[in-house]
Design a protein around this motif. Structure first.
Motif, PDB file in Angstrom:
ATOM      1  N   ARG A  80       0.856  -1.179   0.000  1.00 17.25           N
ATOM      2  CA  ARG A  80       0.000   0.000   0.000  1.00 17.25           C
ATOM      3  C   ARG A  80       0.893   1.230   0.000  1.00 17.25           C
ATOM      4  O   ARG A  80       1.698   1.431   0.912  1.00 17.25           O
ATOM      5  CB  ARG A  80      -0.901   0.006   1.235  1.00 17.25           C
ATOM      6  N   LEU A  81       0.753   2.058  -1.046  1.00 22.08           N
ATOM      7  CA  LEU A  81       1.499   3.303  -1.141  1.00 22.08           C
ATOM      8  C   LEU A  81       0.788   4.373  -0.314  1.00 22.08           C
ATOM      9  O   LEU A  81      -0.365   4.710  -0.592  1.00 22.08           O
ATOM     10  CB  LEU A  81       1.589   3.764  -2.595  1.00 22.08           C
ATOM     11  N   LEU A  82       1.485   4.902   0.693  1.00 19.67           N
ATOM     12  CA  LEU A  82       0.913   5.959   1.527  1.00 19.67           C
ATOM     13  C   LEU A  82       1.284   7.342   1.008  1.00 19.67           C
ATOM     14  O   LEU A  82       0.455   8.245   0.981  1.00 19.67           O
ATOM     15  CB  LEU A  82       1.405   5.807   2.967  1.00 19.67           C
ATOM     16  N   ARG A  83       2.538   7.522   0.646  1.00 20.03           N
ATOM     17  CA  ARG A  83       3.027   8.802   0.119  1.00 20.03           C
ATOM     18  C   ARG A  83       4.058   8.506  -0.958  1.00 20.03           C
ATOM     19  O   ARG A  83       4.838   7.555  -0.845  1.00 20.03           O
ATOM     20  CB  ARG A  83       3.692   9.642   1.221  1.00 20.03           C
ATOM     21  N   THR A  84       4.077   9.318  -1.989  1.00 23.81           N
ATOM     22  CA  THR A  84       5.105   9.207  -3.031  1.00 23.81           C
ATOM     23  C   THR A  84       5.625  10.602  -3.353  1.00 23.81           C
ATOM     24  O   THR A  84       4.906  11.592  -3.236  1.00 23.81           O
ATOM     25  CB  THR A  84       4.542   8.573  -4.317  1.00 23.81           C
ATOM     26  N   HIS A  85       6.878  10.632  -3.763  1.00 20.02           N
ATOM     27  CA  HIS A  85       7.494  11.927  -4.075  1.00 20.02           C
ATOM     28  C   HIS A  85       8.714  11.694  -4.941  1.00 20.02           C
ATOM     29  O   HIS A  85       9.510  10.789  -4.675  1.00 20.02           O
ATOM     30  CB  HIS A  85       7.913  12.613  -2.766  1.00 20.02           C
ATOM     31  N   GLN A  86       8.850  12.479  -5.992  1.00 21.09           N
ATOM     32  CA  GLN A  86      10.113  12.466  -6.742  1.00 21.09           C
ATOM     33  C   GLN A  86      10.857  13.743  -6.415  1.00 21.09           C
ATOM     34  O   GLN A  86      10.362  14.841  -6.655  1.00 21.09           O
ATOM     35  CB  GLN A  86       9.924  12.329  -8.247  1.00 21.09           C
ATOM     36  N   HIS A  87      12.030  13.556  -5.861  1.00 20.60           N
ATOM     37  CA  HIS A  87      12.822  14.673  -5.364  1.00 20.60           C
ATOM     38  C   HIS A  87      13.969  14.943  -6.337  1.00 20.60           C
ATOM     39  O   HIS A  87      14.770  14.053  -6.622  1.00 20.60           O
ATOM     40  CB  HIS A  87      13.386  14.320  -3.980  1.00 20.60           C
ATOM     41  N   PRO A  88      14.074  16.155  -6.875  1.00 19.02           N
ATOM     42  CA  PRO A  88      15.132  16.425  -7.857  1.00 19.02           C
ATOM     43  C   PRO A  88      16.512  16.527  -7.210  1.00 19.02           C
ATOM     44  O   PRO A  88      16.645  17.006  -6.078  1.00 19.02           O
ATOM     45  CB  PRO A  88      14.712  17.772  -8.458  1.00 19.02           C
ATOM     46  N   TRP A  89      17.496  16.057  -7.915  1.00 16.43           N
ATOM     47  CA  TRP A  89      18.871  16.369  -7.540  1.00 16.43           C
ATOM     48  C   TRP A  89      19.145  17.824  -7.895  1.00 16.43           C
ATOM     49  O   TRP A  89      18.763  18.262  -8.989  1.00 16.43           O
ATOM     50  CB  TRP A  89      19.864  15.488  -8.303  1.00 16.43           C
ATOM     51  N   PRO A  90      19.773  18.598  -7.033  1.00 14.68           N
ATOM     52  CA  PRO A  90      20.214  19.938  -7.443  1.00 14.68           C
ATOM     53  C   PRO A  90      21.075  19.821  -8.703  1.00 14.68           C
ATOM     54  O   PRO A  90      21.901  18.911  -8.819  1.00 14.68           O
ATOM     55  CB  PRO A  90      21.027  20.427  -6.244  1.00 14.68           C
ATOM     56  N   SER A  91      20.871  20.718  -9.646  1.00 18.37           N
ATOM     57  CA  SER A  91      21.491  20.565 -10.965  1.00 18.37           C
ATOM     58  C   SER A  91      23.013  20.455 -10.896  1.00 18.37           C
ATOM     59  O   SER A  91      23.622  19.622 -11.580  1.00 18.37           O
ATOM     60  CB  SER A  91      21.085  21.715 -11.880  1.00 18.37           C
ATOM     61  N   GLU A  92      23.633  21.266 -10.057  1.00 18.32           N
ATOM     62  CA  GLU A  92      25.098  21.213  -9.958  1.00 18.32           C
ATOM     63  C   GLU A  92      25.561  19.879  -9.391  1.00 18.32           C
ATOM     64  O   GLU A  92      26.535  19.284  -9.884  1.00 18.32           O
ATOM     65  CB  GLU A  92      25.606  22.360  -9.078  1.00 18.32           C
ATOM     66  N   LEU A  93      24.853  19.385  -8.364  1.00 18.72           N
ATOM     67  CA  LEU A  93      25.231  18.101  -7.776  1.00 18.72           C
ATOM     68  C   LEU A  93      24.996  16.971  -8.775  1.00 18.72           C
ATOM     69  O   LEU A  93      25.822  16.051  -8.888  1.00 18.72           O
ATOM     70  CB  LEU A  93      24.430  17.864  -6.490  1.00 18.72           C
ATOM     71  N   ARG A  94      23.914  17.033  -9.501  1.00 22.03           N
ATOM     72  CA  ARG A  94      23.649  16.002 -10.507  1.00 22.03           C
ATOM     73  C   ARG A  94      24.763  15.955 -11.539  1.00 22.03           C
ATOM     74  O   ARG A  94      25.217  14.865 -11.932  1.00 22.03           O
ATOM     75  CB  ARG A  94      22.304  16.271 -11.177  1.00 22.03           C
TER      76      ARG A  94
END
Length: 363
Positions: free
Chosen positions: A32-46
C-alpha cells in the motif's frame, strides 16, 4: 513486526533523473502506497554525480564531499514523504546513488554513495543502506536485487511472468508459474541511459520525451549490429552492468567515421534497448510487466509489443504503479534486513547463498 509498520524507500537509479521516495505498508494482499514523491537532484550536484559515474577522475576528498552532499539530498527526500504521516515508521531503506558497478573486476567492486548516517541523523529514523556489497562479497553480482521483491509481489501460479524494469539500465526478473522452478533475472543492458546521454549531448534535453526525437530518425542496421556485438549481450547469467560500461564513450567508439543524423542514432539506440530486452525474454513468458521510466516511452513500448509474442503491460495492471516499484523494493529490503531475512536470490545474483543485506544505522 506489525504489518501496519511504515517503511520508507529511497531510490535513485543510473539515469539520475531524481530520487524516488515512497512511504509504504506491507501486508499479505500486497503493497500500500501511503506517500510518493520524486525529489530532484540539485542541478550542480547532478552534474558532479554524472561526471563521477562516467570515469571522471576524483580525489578522495571529492568523493567524500559527494557522499555527504548526496546524503543530505536523500534525507530531504525522506523528510518530504515523512511529513504528516501517522503511525510507526520502522525504517528507511536507501539504495544510494551508484557511481561504479564492476562485478567482473579484479577484485569485484560496487559503490553507492549518499551517507546513510546523515539520513538517520536528519530524520531520526533507523536507516538501512549499502545493500549490494554483501552479495558481492558472497560471490554474487550485487545486482539485480529487486527480483526478491518481484517474487514476493508478482509471482503467481496462473501464468509465467517476467518483470521488466527499464531504468538507466534494463533488467528482468523471470517468475515461473511452477513453484518448484527458481526465480532468475539479470541486467539485459542499456535501458534509457544511452538514449538520455545522447539527447543531452545533442539537444541539451535530459530525456527523449515520448520517444519523439527517436521517431524522427531511422534505424541504422550497421550501427545496430556493431552495438549488439558487445560481449556483454552474449555473457551467460548471472550478470549485471552499469553506466560505467554503457556510456557515451562506449557509443562514440562504435559510431562510423561518416556522420550520421543525430535522430538516426537515437532511433538506433532505442532499437538496441528493445532488441536486447526482447532477446532476454524466455519464450515461455505469458505476460511482461513493465516498470521504471521506460514505461512512459510509447515508442519503446510499441517496439517491445511488436518484438514479443506475449502481452506487455504496466505493473499497474498487477497492483503497483510502475514509477514506484524500485523505491518500494528498497523499503521492503530494509524490512527484510531488520527482520533478519535474506534479501538476495542466489539464482539471480550468483552468490553462494542467501544473505542478509545492508548496514543498519540506528535512529
Amino acid at each position: 513486526m506489525p504489518a501496519t509498520a511504515i517503511h520508507v524507500g529511497l531510490m535513485s537509479g543510473t539515469s539520475m533523473d531524481g530520487i524516488d521516495a515512497v512511504a509504504v505498508t506491507f501486508a499479505e494482499e500486497g503493497v500500500r502506497l501511503l506517500r510518493t514523491h520524486q525529489h530532484p537532484w540539485p542541478s550542480e550536484l547532478r552534474e558532479r554525480l554524472q561526471l563521477a559515474a562516467s570515469r571522471h577522475p576524483l580525489t578522495a576528498a571529492d568523493l567524500a564531499e559527494l557522499d555527504s552532499a548526496a546524503g543530505e539530498v536523500l534525507a530531504e527526500a525522506a523528510l518530504v514523504v515523512l511529513d504528516g504521516l501517522k503511525g510507526e515508521v520502522r525504517a528507511i531503506g536507501s539504495h544510494g546513488q551508484t557511481l561504479a558497478h564492476r562485478p567482473g573486476g579484479r577484485p569485484p567492486s560496487t559503490l553507492q554513495i549518499g551517507n546513510p548516517a546523515i539520513i538517520a541523523e536528519r530524520t531520526g529514523i533507523t536507516t538501512v543502506a549499502d545493500f549490494r556489497r554483501r552479495d558481492l562479497a558472497a560471490g554474487g553480482q550485487g545486482a539485480p536485487l529487486v527480483p526478491a521483491f518481484h517474487e514476493a509481489l508478482f509471482r503467481t501460479t496462473d501464468r509465467y511472468r517476467v518483470v521488466l524494469n527499464i531504468g538507466g539500465i534494463a533488467n528482468i526478473t523471470r517468475l515461473p508459474n511452477n513453484p518448484g522452478e527458481p526465480v532468475t533475472g539479470f541486467d539485459t543492458g542499456p535501458g534509457n541511459c544511452l538514449m538520455d546521454a545522447w539527447i543531452r549531448q545533442q539537444t541539451g534535453q535530459t530525456m527523449d520525451e515520448n520517444g519523439r526525437f527517436a521517431a524522427r530518425g531511422e534505424i541504422r542496421p550497421a550501427l545496430l549490429e556493431r552495438l549488439l556485438a558487445d560481449d556483454y549481450f552474449r555473457q551467460p547469467s548471472p550478470k549485471s552492468t552499469g553506466t560505467d560500461h554503457f556510456l557515451l564513450d562506449w557509443l562514440n567508439a562504435r559510431l562510423p567515421a561518416e556522420p550520421i543524423a543525430a535522430a538516426d542514432v537515437q532511433a538506433t539506440l532505442l532499437e538496441l534497448t528493445a532488441r536486447s530486452i526482447a532477446a532476454a525474454i524466455d519464450h515461455r513468458t505469458e505476460q511482461v510487466l513493465v516498470c521504471g521510466g521506460g514505461v512512459h516511452n510509447p515508442l519503446l513500448m510499441q517496439r517491445l509489443d511488436e518484438l514479443l509474442p506475449c502481452p506487455v503491460v504496466s505493473t499497474a495492471m498487477a497492483g503497483l504503479d510502475p514509477d514506484w516499484v524500485e523505491a518500494a523494493a528498497f523499503a521492503w529490503l530494509a524490512r527484510q534486513t531488520l527482520a533478519g531475512q535474506a534479501g538476495n536470490l542466489p539464482a539471480v545474483t550468483g552468490a553462494t547463498g542467501p544473505r542478509i543485506l545492508g548496514a543498519i544505522y540506528p535512529a
